[in-house]
Design an enzyme around this catalytic site. Sequence first.
Site, PDB file in Angstrom:
ATOM      1  N   LYS A  21       0.830  11.988  -7.161  1.00 40.26           N
ATOM      2  CA  LYS A  21       2.213  11.511  -7.251  1.00 40.26           C
ATOM      3  C   LYS A  21       2.427  10.738  -8.545  1.00 40.26           C
ATOM      4  CE  LYS A  21       3.811   8.459  -4.016  1.00 40.26           C
ATOM      5  NZ  LYS A  21       4.432   7.273  -4.640  1.00 40.26           N
ATOM      6  N   SER A 166       0.171  -4.578 -12.316  1.00 42.25           N
ATOM      7  CA  SER A 166       1.068  -3.493 -11.893  1.00 42.25           C
ATOM      8  C   SER A 166       1.116  -2.398 -12.946  1.00 42.25           C
ATOM      9  CB  SER A 166       2.480  -4.031 -11.646  1.00 42.25           C
ATOM     10  OG  SER A 166       3.392  -2.950 -11.593  1.00 42.25           O
ATOM     11  N   GLN A 168       3.006   0.103 -12.728  1.00 40.56           N
ATOM     12  CA  GLN A 168       4.408   0.490 -12.917  1.00 40.56           C
ATOM     13  C   GLN A 168       5.042  -0.331 -14.034  1.00 40.56           C
ATOM     14  OE1 GLN A 168       6.288   0.181  -9.072  1.00 40.56           O
ATOM     15  NE2 GLN A 168       5.279   2.038  -8.317  1.00 40.56           N
ATOM     16  N   ASP A 314      -3.010   1.419  -2.910  1.00 35.90           N
ATOM     17  CA  ASP A 314      -2.301   2.255  -1.933  1.00 35.90           C
ATOM     18  C   ASP A 314      -3.196   2.689  -0.769  1.00 35.90           C
ATOM     19  OD1 ASP A 314       0.028   2.048  -3.380  1.00 35.90           O
ATOM     20  OD2 ASP A 314      -0.310   3.900  -4.497  1.00 35.90           O
ATOM     21  N   ARG A 345       3.509  -4.189   3.798  1.00 43.76           N
ATOM     22  CA  ARG A 345       2.355  -3.475   4.382  1.00 43.76           C
ATOM     23  C   ARG A 345       1.383  -4.407   5.102  1.00 43.76           C
ATOM     24  NH1 ARG A 345       1.469   1.363  -0.096  1.00 43.76           N
ATOM     25  NH2 ARG A 345       3.140   2.657   0.777  1.00 43.76           N
ATOM     26  N   ARG A 386       2.855   5.904   3.866  1.00 46.09           N
ATOM     27  CA  ARG A 386       1.415   5.662   3.971  1.00 46.09           C
ATOM     28  C   ARG A 386       1.043   4.993   5.300  1.00 46.09           C
ATOM     29  NH1 ARG A 386      -0.104   7.647  -0.762  1.00 46.09           N
ATOM     30  NH2 ARG A 386       1.023   7.010  -2.623  1.00 46.09           N
TER      31      ARG A 386
END
Length: 425
Positions: A21, A166, A168, A314, A345, A386
């Site tokens: 992904k 991070s 991202q 993840d 999460r 997930r």
Amino acid sequence: MDRVLPPTPSLSGTLRVPGDKSVTHRALMLAALAEGTSRILHPLKAGDTRSTARVLAALGAEIVEEGPHYRVRGVGLHGLREAADVLDCGNAGTLIRLVSGVLAGQDFFSVLTGDASLRARPMDRVVVPLRQMGARIDGRDGGRRAPLALRGGRLKGIRYSLPVASAQVKSALLLAGLFAEGETEVEEPAPTRDHTERLFRHYGLPLEVEGRRVRTHIAAPYPAKDLVVPGDFSSAAFFIVAALITPESEVTIDGVGLNPTRTGLLQVLTEMGADLEWRVTEGQDGEPVGWVRARSSRLRGVRVDPELIPRMVDEVPVLAAAAAWAEGTTHIPNLAELRVKESDRVQAIAHNLENLGVRVAAGADWLEIQGGGVRPGVVEPMHDHRIAMAFAVCGLPVGVTVKDAEWAEISFPDFWNTLEGLACR
Ligand code: S3P
């Protein structure tokens, strides 16, 4: 839609998982900014990456499906155009943050939004440094949340030390750096996935890496280039753990990305006593690729090294599934970032473990799980792909009902069939 999984006595087989992904999002963006046509081979085609294809198409790139692949006609670094409407990033955090970096460098107006989960996630982590580079960005809560309204333009490079590990944010700044005067330098507190850096090299974009510092600068037009996307290690992780916790099982995953910035889970599972083998067999367009084999194992609880978490961020939900089946207690620290993923999460893991009869304690940034097995129960994904897949795996040996099973679509549309195909009943 509920999905009822009967008790599964054993799992066996060899499989491939869908394309990575993280790599697919980045490959689509860099192919869209290239000059000419690139083929992205074996990409992930799922909710999140379809959002990326749609957003790039709305900005002027031509993205066509060719069987399992994508063909992308790039518009060049300065060829994107203002979209006619709001850009909907769906559930995809990687999309909204990385494309913010690209749009910060464009001299036009864009509005980025997403689903309820994405609109609740923190955006200041990209907004603050992109504003420092010269982009004008506003958004809900002073720019902390989407929708974000951006007017890009002339940027200047900055040196930025990331307050959180991070990939991202690092990637958003590197992408913006391609449009910025002077040098852009990002320093990370811990190594995070380096797919953007590898793809910059693949496309011949400026990049220098020195320890935890990454630098880029304004880019010249660059030619299109084909790219093969490796299988997604994060998707493989569900089957690895499924084989470990199910008796008399052996599962092999071929063609999977084994980038060391992603495979922290293999290290933790090995410490837990997992019967695991893996090997890198080739380098595919800059990414190490190979196979992983997992066999049923007697796992024992461990204290996870906090430094490993960024390399398995993840995979914590599926690690929690493994911990539920281990002997003894597993302590997982350094989980502050898990509170701001597709769901909270830490809470979602604790809730679903309790639903399956597991004793668990949760702190602000840690989990402690008492192993020993689970009992049949109900999995509640809490709008998080997930969580749906990790706890389906956790309940598999005893049977489990997964509510809203369609959440798997976000990253792994064929998950349920693939799992079914491995089950020996
Ligand atoms: C990703 C980075 C990670 C990860 C996410 C994908 C990426 O997020 O959790 O699923 O592709 O860069 P952070 O950068 O927020 O840790």
